[in-house]
Structure formats: C-alpha cells, structure tokens
Design an enzyme around this catalytic site. Structure first.
Site, PDB file in Angstrom:
ATOM      1  N   LYS A 113       0.715  -1.279   0.033  1.00 17.63           N
ATOM      2  CA  LYS A 113      -0.208  -0.154   0.070  1.00 17.63           C
ATOM      3  C   LYS A 113       0.905   0.995  -0.200  1.00 17.63           C
ATOM      4  CE  LYS A 113      -4.118  -1.771   2.312  1.00 17.63           C
ATOM      5  NZ  LYS A 113      -5.012  -1.530   3.488  1.00 17.63           N
ATOM      6  N   LYS A 200      -5.183 -10.476  -6.232  1.00 17.15           N
ATOM      7  CA  LYS A 200      -6.429 -10.737  -5.455  1.00 17.15           C
ATOM      8  C   LYS A 200      -7.489  -9.681  -5.885  1.00 17.15           C
ATOM      9  CE  LYS A 200      -5.499  -8.208  -1.404  1.00 17.15           C
ATOM     10  NZ  LYS A 200      -5.664  -7.946  -0.048  1.00 17.15           N
ATOM     11  N   LYS A 203     -10.757  -3.958  -3.283  1.00 16.01           N
ATOM     12  CA  LYS A 203     -11.646  -2.652  -3.284  1.00 16.01           C
ATOM     13  C   LYS A 203     -10.923  -1.406  -4.034  1.00 16.01           C
ATOM     14  CE  LYS A 203     -13.467  -3.617   1.004  1.00 16.01           C
ATOM     15  NZ  LYS A 203     -12.969  -3.160   2.328  1.00 16.01           N
TER      16      LYS A 203
HETATM   17  P1  TYM Z   1     -10.699  -5.343   4.184  1.00 19.65           P
HETATM   18  O1  TYM Z   1     -11.507  -4.567   4.460  1.00 19.65           O
HETATM   19  O2  TYM Z   1      -9.473  -5.102   3.432  1.00 19.65           O
HETATM   20  O3  TYM Z   1     -10.909  -6.976   4.275  1.00 19.65           O
HETATM   21  C1  TYM Z   1     -12.034  -7.542   4.901  1.00 19.65           C
HETATM   22  C2  TYM Z   1     -11.941  -8.854   4.854  1.00 19.65           C
HETATM   23  O4  TYM Z   1     -12.142  -9.657   3.451  1.00 19.65           O
HETATM   24  C3  TYM Z   1     -10.892 -10.381   3.244  1.00 19.65           C
HETATM   25  N1  TYM Z   1     -10.593 -10.197   1.915  1.00 19.65           N
HETATM   26  C4  TYM Z   1     -10.518 -11.098   0.966  1.00 19.65           C
HETATM   27  N2  TYM Z   1     -10.809 -12.600   1.169  1.00 19.65           N
HETATM   28  C5  TYM Z   1     -10.770 -13.290   0.048  1.00 19.65           C
HETATM   29  N3  TYM Z   1     -10.210 -12.930  -1.189  1.00 19.65           N
HETATM   30  C6  TYM Z   1      -9.945 -11.467  -1.514  1.00 19.65           C
HETATM   31  N4  TYM Z   1      -9.666 -11.169  -2.591  1.00 19.65           N
HETATM   32  C7  TYM Z   1     -10.202 -10.853  -0.511  1.00 19.65           C
HETATM   33  N5  TYM Z   1     -10.036  -9.276  -0.210  1.00 19.65           N
HETATM   34  C8  TYM Z   1     -10.368  -9.215   1.210  1.00 19.65           C
HETATM   35  C9  TYM Z   1      -9.694 -10.065   4.059  1.00 19.65           C
HETATM   36  O5  TYM Z   1      -8.985 -10.918   4.544  1.00 19.65           O
HETATM   37  C10 TYM Z   1     -10.539  -9.567   5.354  1.00 19.65           C
HETATM   38  O6  TYM Z   1     -10.866 -10.820   6.245  1.00 19.65           O
HETATM   39  N6  TYM Z   1      -7.348  -5.483   8.164  1.00 19.65           N
HETATM   40  C11 TYM Z   1      -8.621  -6.246   7.951  1.00 19.65           C
HETATM   41  C12 TYM Z   1      -9.730  -5.338   8.664  1.00 19.65           C
HETATM   42  C13 TYM Z   1      -9.763  -5.584  10.162  1.00 19.65           C
HETATM   43  C14 TYM Z   1      -9.829  -6.700  10.785  1.00 19.65           C
HETATM   44  C15 TYM Z   1      -9.915  -6.295  12.080  1.00 19.65           C
HETATM   45  C16 TYM Z   1      -9.998  -8.009  10.376  1.00 19.65           C
HETATM   46  C17 TYM Z   1      -9.260  -4.368  10.999  1.00 19.65           C
HETATM   47  N7  TYM Z   1      -9.398  -5.087  12.419  1.00 19.65           N
HETATM   48  C18 TYM Z   1      -9.816  -7.315  13.178  1.00 19.65           C
HETATM   49  C19 TYM Z   1     -10.202  -9.034  11.484  1.00 19.65           C
HETATM   50  C20 TYM Z   1      -9.905  -8.634  13.028  1.00 19.65           C
HETATM   51  C21 TYM Z   1      -9.169  -6.194   6.486  1.00 19.65           C
HETATM   52  O7  TYM Z   1      -8.247  -6.880   5.787  1.00 19.65           O
HETATM   53  O8  TYM Z   1     -10.152  -5.548   6.044  1.00 19.65           O
END
Ligand code: TYM
Length: 337
Positions: A113, A200, A203
C-alpha cells in the site's frame, strides 16, 4: 462454560466484493450459532489512506447493512462501529509503545500500500496492524475469521499479545491477553481479480471490472463476467498453475452454485468459456439476489439499523472496557474508572 469468542471486521472503503463475502463474512455467519460473535465496521482503518469525509459515515452504515444482509443476525451476534468505542484507539496506543518498529516495516500489506501512496504514506498506515491487534485483543477473541491476505497481521497480533504483553506484564498462570487463532478456510480465502488471475480481488483496484461487488445489479455482474480474462484452452480444470483465471472462475462457480469443487470439476471438464460464463453469471446473480433485496430493506429503515448498531456498541463496549482496564493495570496505570 462461556462460548468461544469471535471477532472480525471489514473496512468501509467502498462496496464490499465477492472476496470480502466469501473470504470473511460468509464464515462469520456460520460461526454465530456456536460462538460469541462480535463484528465491527473498521472505520478507523479506512482513514489510513486518503479518504473522503463526505462519504465515510454512509459507507460505514452501508457496510454494516451488508453484514446483516449476508446473514449476520443481531439476535445472535453483536454488530458495531469501531470508532464508537474509544478503547480501540487507547489499546492501540498502549500496544504501539511495546511493538518494535521493524515488525511493522516488514508487513507485506504496508509495503504494497505504501508504494501506491508515494510520498504520502501516513503513520496510520504503518500502524494499521497494531490497531487491528487492538481490535482483536480487546475482545479476548479465540478465533478471527479472515481471508488469506490477513494471515501476517494475525501473526503480528499473536506476537504482540504473547511476547510483548503477556511475557512482560503477565505471568504464565495469569496472562493479560488471550492469544487468538486465525480462521482461514481453504475455499474462498483468496478470490482473485477478474482481470488478472494472479492478483487478488481488491476494493482499491482502479478497474471496477476486476471485481463483483455485493450490490452490483444483475446486468453488470453478467457484463463483468463476460469480460473476465480467460485463456484460449478448451476444458476447465482446477489447480493448473498456468491457468490462474480458470482456477479462480471455477472456484467461484463451485461456491456460488453451492455444487462444490468435485461436482463442478466434472461438470466443466469438457466445457469452453462460451458455455461456462453464462452459468457462472447465473450462479452469481442468484447468490447475490437475496443479499441485495435484504440490503435494500435495511437501508430503507435507518431507525432499525441505528438500533442494531446501538445495541452492538453497548455489548462490545462492556467487553472492551474491561479488557482495557486489565491491560492498563498490568502496565502500571492506576484505574481511573
Ligand atoms: P479489508 O476490508 O481489506 O478486508 C476484509 C476481509 O475480507 C478479506 N478479503 C478477501 N478474502 C478473499 N479474497 C479476497 N480477494 C479478499 N479481499 C479481502 C480480508 O482478508 C478480510 O478478512 N485488516 C482487515 C480489517 C480488520 C480486521 C480487524 C479483521 C481490522 N481489524 C480485526 C479482523 C479482525 C481487512 O483486511 O479489511
């Protein structure tokens, strides 16, 4: 015996996509019957990259509504907004002061990022995984259901709890924090982009054709699948490293149709793309249709959503404040409350 606890979250940085649903939210839905489940919209994480203040609040509510539309049931779990509970920021600070800088500098997501941000990388982006550790550790979570890309962040949260808090401020018999386990299921843990099977679904990809969002109308879903990258070979198969797009699209079909990988491998073994793509589009539209209908209902009733989030906040705050007090006390602060 109290039920084991689950904590997870998604950032409100734009419409949720199939990766967020299949990699994370779908698994939360399955856990809420057997686990004490807390899920939050991590809006403080959303501002670690430049954001638009005029849409943050709406994006946060839409994301919360998506959790419910995907099957999170406020009678069986707690849904809340991270920034409404100050303990997240406060525990983050306490953890910051014991986390080595070089642990954060080697985080893969930070490296990826920060390249995109050029000279504009915020301290918040570097600190992202510590805030995430605070989210998890505040709830004494046993299990954290996430997609594959969060594995390294989970390891960091475990290391902070074990090596930096428990080892320094607790005893073996009386640890300060619970050390959480990740839950990363095989299927759906890494949904790939529709335009490049080697990166992957995300967003932040500027090409909207690379992802299907949970709220895309049927015609758009069909169009995106029609344009998805493929290869010139006949016959579809799993697991061929030369055909990452095939593996991804077939995997999506297996989950979205509910047929599973074995049946789908057989069904599509002789198929060409011209026959397969309409089948995948139909499965995706059918899987998303009930989610979209429920989402529309929820967004039409703001008072109900407010109520769900207020109840979730109260339940979450009670747990978070008591953990924070434990950490404050272990680190030598007199309790102020
Ligand atoms: P974020 O919003 O980037 O992603 C949210 C969740 O979606 C999963 N994910 C995916 N899984 C499969 N294939 C993909 N292409 C894909 N893109 C995203 C991510 O692995 C995630 O589970 N850092 C976290 C947010 C967070 C969080 C936490 C999660 C903040 N605090 C505490 C768990 C516990 C995240 O990746 O957000």
């Amino acid at each position: 015996m109290p039920r084991p606890r689950v904590l997870s979250g998604v950032q409100p940085t734009g419409a949720l996509h199939l990766g967020n649903w299949l990699g994370a939210i779908r698994n939360w839905v399955d856990l809420q019957d057997s686990h004490d489940t807390f899920v939050c919209v991590v809006d403080l994480h959303a501002i670690t990259v430049p954001h638009d203040p005029s849409s943050l609040a709406d994006d946060t509510r839409t994301t919360a509504a998506s959790y419910l539309a995907c099957g999170m049931d406020p009678n069986r779990c707690s849904v809340f907004i991270q920034s409404q509970i100050a303990a997240h920021s406060e525990l983050c600070w306490l953890l910051n002061c014991v986390t080595p800088l070089n642990w954060l500098e080697r985080m893969i997501q930070f490296k990826e990022k920060s390249v995109k941000q050029g000279d504009n990388v915020s301290v918040g982006l570097l600190d992202y995984p510590v805030l995430m550790a605070a989210d998890i550790l505040l709830y004494d979570a046993d299990l954290v259901p996430v997609g594959e890309d969060q594995k390294q962040h989970l390891e960091l949260a475990r290391d902070i709890a074990q090596q930096r808090i428990n080892a320094r401020f607790g005893t073996e018999d009386n640890p300060v924090l619970k050390v959480p386990e990740p839950l990363i299921l095989k299927e759906g843990a890494r949904v790939m982009s529709l335009t490049d099977g080697r990166s992957k679904m995300s967003k932040s990809d500027p090409n909207e054709g690379s992802r299907i969002t949970l709220l895309d109308p049927p015609e758009l879903i069909t169009k995106k699948i029609k344009r998805a990258k493929t290869d010139p070979l006949m016959g579809l198969e799993f697991g061929n490293p030369e055909r990452p797009e095939t593996d991804n699209l077939l995997g999506l079909y297996a989950i979205l149709s509910g047929k599973g990988r074995t049946a789908v491998a057989q069904e599509c073994a002789e198929m060409g793309w011209g026959r397969f793509k309409p089948l995948l589009a139909e499965a995706a539209v059918a899987a998303l249709e009930p989610i979209q209908a429920r989402h529309r209902e929820l967004m039409a009733d703001p008072a109900e959503l407010d109520n769900v989030l207020a109840v979730g906040r109260d339940r979450a705050e009670a747990v978070a404040v008591s953990t924070l007090d434990r950490v404050r006390s272990a680190m030598g602060f007199p309790l102020s409350r």
